[in-house]
Scaffold this motif. Sequence first.
Motif, PDB file in Angstrom:
ATOM      1  N   SER A  79       0.992  -1.250   0.103  1.00 54.29           N
ATOM      2  CA  SER A  79       0.016   0.004   0.043  1.00 54.29           C
ATOM      3  C   SER A  79       0.809   1.282   0.132  1.00 54.29           C
ATOM      4  CB  SER A  79      -0.803  -0.134   1.129  1.00 54.29           C
ATOM      5  OG  SER A  79      -0.078  -0.099   2.357  1.00 54.29           O
ATOM      6  N   GLY A  80       1.951   1.036   0.599  1.00 58.03           N
ATOM      7  CA  GLY A  80       3.183   2.236   0.537  1.00 58.03           C
ATOM      8  C   GLY A  80       3.826   2.614  -0.720  1.00 58.03           C
ATOM      9  N   LYS A  81       3.415   1.778  -1.818  1.00 59.17           N
ATOM     10  CA  LYS A  81       4.417   1.695  -2.935  1.00 59.17           C
ATOM     11  C   LYS A  81       3.435   2.422  -3.995  1.00 59.17           C
ATOM     12  CE  LYS A  81       7.306  -2.199  -1.844  1.00 59.17           C
ATOM     13  NZ  LYS A  81       6.941  -2.561  -0.535  1.00 59.17           N
ATOM     14  N   SER A  82       3.925   3.132  -4.898  1.00 57.08           N
ATOM     15  CA  SER A  82       3.309   3.730  -5.967  1.00 57.08           C
ATOM     16  C   SER A  82       3.013   2.740  -6.991  1.00 57.08           C
ATOM     17  CB  SER A  82       3.910   4.642  -6.764  1.00 57.08           C
ATOM     18  OG  SER A  82       5.203   4.331  -7.239  1.00 57.08           O
ATOM     19  N   ALA A  83       1.871   2.882  -7.747  1.00 64.87           N
ATOM     20  CA  ALA A  83       1.384   1.901  -8.904  1.00 64.87           C
ATOM     21  C   ALA A  83       2.497   1.815  -9.867  1.00 64.87           C
ATOM     22  CB  ALA A  83       0.186   2.502  -9.528  1.00 64.87           C
ATOM     23  N   LYS A  84       3.204   2.865 -10.172  1.00 66.47           N
ATOM     24  CA  LYS A  84       4.194   2.682 -10.962  1.00 66.47           C
ATOM     25  C   LYS A  84       5.308   1.793 -10.658  1.00 66.47           C
ATOM     26  CE  LYS A  84       7.843   5.585 -13.484  1.00 66.47           C
ATOM     27  NZ  LYS A  84       8.245   7.083 -13.533  1.00 66.47           N
ATOM     28  N   GLN A  85       5.605   1.716  -9.331  1.00 66.05           N
ATOM     29  CA  GLN A  85       6.706   0.880  -8.942  1.00 66.05           C
ATOM     30  C   GLN A  85       6.257  -0.496  -8.757  1.00 66.05           C
ATOM     31  OE1 GLN A  85       7.798   1.764  -4.754  1.00 66.05           O
ATOM     32  NE2 GLN A  85       9.508   0.325  -4.724  1.00 66.05           N
ATOM     33  N   LYS A  86       4.917  -0.678  -8.209  1.00 66.94           N
ATOM     34  CA  LYS A  86       4.493  -2.143  -8.516  1.00 66.94           C
ATOM     35  C   LYS A  86       4.128  -2.500  -9.682  1.00 66.94           C
ATOM     36  CE  LYS A  86       0.834  -0.689  -5.539  1.00 66.94           C
ATOM     37  NZ  LYS A  86       0.023  -0.690  -4.775  1.00 66.94           N
ATOM     38  N   ARG A  87       4.006  -1.848 -10.767  1.00 68.85           N
ATOM     39  CA  ARG A  87       3.932  -2.173 -12.065  1.00 68.85           C
ATOM     40  C   ARG A  87       5.086  -2.639 -12.816  1.00 68.85           C
ATOM     41  NH1 ARG A  87       1.129   1.814 -13.481  1.00 68.85           N
ATOM     42  NH2 ARG A  87       2.863   3.290 -14.345  1.00 68.85           N
ATOM     43  N   ARG A  88       6.231  -1.851 -12.318  1.00 67.41           N
ATOM     44  CA  ARG A  88       7.372  -2.389 -12.909  1.00 67.41           C
ATOM     45  C   ARG A  88       7.999  -3.610 -12.078  1.00 67.41           C
ATOM     46  NH1 ARG A  88      10.696   3.243 -13.808  1.00 67.41           N
ATOM     47  NH2 ARG A  88       9.645   4.022 -15.719  1.00 67.41           N
ATOM     48  N   LEU A  89       7.716  -3.710 -10.748  1.00 72.36           N
ATOM     49  CA  LEU A  89       8.104  -4.968 -10.041  1.00 72.36           C
ATOM     50  C   LEU A  89       7.388  -6.327 -10.745  1.00 72.36           C
ATOM     51  CD1 LEU A  89       8.230  -3.428  -6.406  1.00 72.36           C
ATOM     52  CD2 LEU A  89      10.110  -4.438  -7.749  1.00 72.36           C
ATOM     53  N   ARG A  90       6.392  -6.052 -11.272  1.00 76.61           N
ATOM     54  CA  ARG A  90       5.451  -7.438 -11.797  1.00 76.61           C
ATOM     55  C   ARG A  90       6.370  -8.293 -12.709  1.00 76.61           C
ATOM     56  NH1 ARG A  90       0.672  -4.358 -14.331  1.00 76.61           N
ATOM     57  NH2 ARG A  90      -0.228  -3.648 -12.612  1.00 76.61           N
ATOM     58  N   ASN A  91       7.277  -7.583 -13.594  1.00 76.18           N
ATOM     59  CA  ASN A  91       7.871  -8.450 -14.406  1.00 76.18           C
ATOM     60  C   ASN A  91       9.347  -9.136 -13.724  1.00 76.18           C
ATOM     61  OD1 ASN A  91       6.780  -7.267 -16.457  1.00 76.18           O
ATOM     62  ND2 ASN A  91       8.101  -5.386 -16.301  1.00 76.18           N
ATOM     63  N   SER A  92       9.465 -10.569 -14.163  1.00 75.33           N
ATOM     64  CA  SER A  92      10.487 -11.183 -13.529  1.00 75.33           C
ATOM     65  C   SER A  92      11.871 -10.689 -14.391  1.00 75.33           C
ATOM     66  CB  SER A  92      10.413 -12.799 -13.706  1.00 75.33           C
ATOM     67  OG  SER A  92      10.116 -12.927 -15.035  1.00 75.33           O
ATOM     68  N   GLY A  93      12.906 -11.083 -13.755  1.00 72.80           N
ATOM     69  CA  GLY A  93      14.264 -10.726 -13.874  1.00 72.80           C
ATOM     70  C   GLY A  93      15.117 -11.743 -14.365  1.00 72.80           C
ATOM     71  N   ILE A  94      16.133 -11.408 -15.129  1.00 78.30           N
ATOM     72  CA  ILE A  94      17.075 -12.692 -15.637  1.00 78.30           C
ATOM     73  C   ILE A  94      18.608 -12.293 -14.642  1.00 78.30           C
ATOM     74  CG2 ILE A  94      18.306 -13.520 -17.504  1.00 78.30           C
ATOM     75  CD1 ILE A  94      15.553 -13.906 -17.784  1.00 78.30           C
ATOM     76  N   VAL A  95      18.861 -13.232 -14.075  1.00 78.79           N
ATOM     77  CA  VAL A  95      20.167 -13.528 -13.330  1.00 78.79           C
ATOM     78  C   VAL A  95      21.253 -13.401 -14.549  1.00 78.79           C
ATOM     79  CG1 VAL A  95      21.557 -14.306 -11.563  1.00 78.79           C
ATOM     80  CG2 VAL A  95      19.008 -14.564 -11.548  1.00 78.79           C
ATOM     81  N   ASP A  96      22.245 -12.778 -14.147  1.00 76.50           N
ATOM     82  CA  ASP A  96      23.741 -12.982 -15.213  1.00 76.50           C
ATOM     83  C   ASP A  96      24.923 -13.156 -14.579  1.00 76.50           C
ATOM     84  OD1 ASP A  96      23.576 -10.375 -14.111  1.00 76.50           O
ATOM     85  OD2 ASP A  96      23.895  -9.468 -16.118  1.00 76.50           O
ATOM     86  N   GLY A  97      25.994 -13.410 -15.052  1.00 78.32           N
ATOM     87  CA  GLY A  97      27.149 -13.370 -14.467  1.00 78.32           C
ATOM     88  C   GLY A  97      27.539 -14.644 -13.682  1.00 78.32           C
ATOM     89  N   LYS A  98      28.195 -14.637 -12.865  1.00 74.88           N
ATOM     90  CA  LYS A  98      28.586 -15.736 -11.901  1.00 74.88           C
ATOM     91  C   LYS A  98      27.476 -16.211 -11.250  1.00 74.88           C
ATOM     92  CE  LYS A  98      32.476 -17.877 -10.446  1.00 74.88           C
ATOM     93  NZ  LYS A  98      33.089 -18.738 -11.543  1.00 74.88           N
ATOM     94  N   ASP A  99      26.665 -15.259 -10.837  1.00 73.44           N
ATOM     95  CA  ASP A  99      25.351 -15.934 -10.049  1.00 73.44           C
ATOM     96  C   ASP A  99      24.724 -16.857 -10.689  1.00 73.44           C
ATOM     97  OD1 ASP A  99      25.744 -14.466  -7.656  1.00 73.44           O
ATOM     98  OD2 ASP A  99      24.716 -12.674  -8.422  1.00 73.44           O
ATOM     99  N   ALA A 100      24.363 -16.373 -11.976  1.00 74.40           N
ATOM    100  CA  ALA A 100      23.509 -17.381 -12.836  1.00 74.40           C
ATOM    101  C   ALA A 100      24.148 -18.950 -13.031  1.00 74.40           C
ATOM    102  CB  ALA A 100      23.487 -16.785 -14.277  1.00 74.40           C
ATOM    103  N   LYS A 101      25.609 -18.786 -13.114  1.00 74.10           N
ATOM    104  CA  LYS A 101      26.213 -19.872 -13.482  1.00 74.10           C
ATOM    105  C   LYS A 101      26.023 -20.844 -12.187  1.00 74.10           C
ATOM    106  CE  LYS A 101      30.657 -21.826 -14.465  1.00 74.10           C
ATOM    107  NZ  LYS A 101      31.231 -22.375 -13.459  1.00 74.10           N
ATOM    108  N   ASN A 102      26.139 -20.275 -10.889  1.00 72.28           N
ATOM    109  CA  ASN A 102      26.072 -20.945  -9.673  1.00 72.28           C
ATOM    110  C   ASN A 102      24.574 -21.496  -9.471  1.00 72.28           C
ATOM    111  OD1 ASN A 102      28.722 -20.348  -8.747  1.00 72.28           O
ATOM    112  ND2 ASN A 102      28.158 -18.498  -7.737  1.00 72.28           N
ATOM    113  N   ILE A 103      23.585 -20.700  -9.801  1.00 69.87           N
ATOM    114  CA  ILE A 103      22.156 -21.278  -9.777  1.00 69.87           C
ATOM    115  C   ILE A 103      21.795 -22.327 -10.786  1.00 69.87           C
ATOM    116  CG2 ILE A 103      19.805 -20.494 -10.332  1.00 69.87           C
ATOM    117  CD1 ILE A 103      20.790 -17.453  -9.547  1.00 69.87           C
ATOM    118  N   ILE A 104      22.228 -22.140 -11.738  1.00 70.20           N
ATOM    119  CA  ILE A 104      22.030 -23.264 -12.849  1.00 70.20           C
ATOM    120  C   ILE A 104      22.681 -24.568 -12.433  1.00 70.20           C
ATOM    121  CG2 ILE A 104      22.624 -23.985 -15.092  1.00 70.20           C
ATOM    122  CD1 ILE A 104      22.209 -21.077 -15.812  1.00 70.20           C
TER     123      ILE A 104
END
Length: 66
Positions: A34-59
């Motif tokens: 409730s404290g976050k703006s609609a714009k912020q929540k809209r942008r947070l809907r999308n999932s992200g892609i992990v890159d670099g060394k972190d992605a290698k460890n996750i996979i």
Amino acid sequence: MPKQKTHKGMKRRFKITASGKAKHRSAFRGHLLSGKSAKQKRRLRNSGIVDGKDAKNIIEALRPSL
């Protein structure tokens, strides 16, 4: 030699895409929205892609279940 086990915490938090990239859910989406703006929540809907060394460890941690 023992079998490599899937990391269960990572299994819940990450998915591997068809092209082999690690996908994650955006942070700051769990509660107190409730404290976050609609714009912020809209942008947070999308999932992200992990890159670099972190992605290698996750996979690598998810490999047995793939």
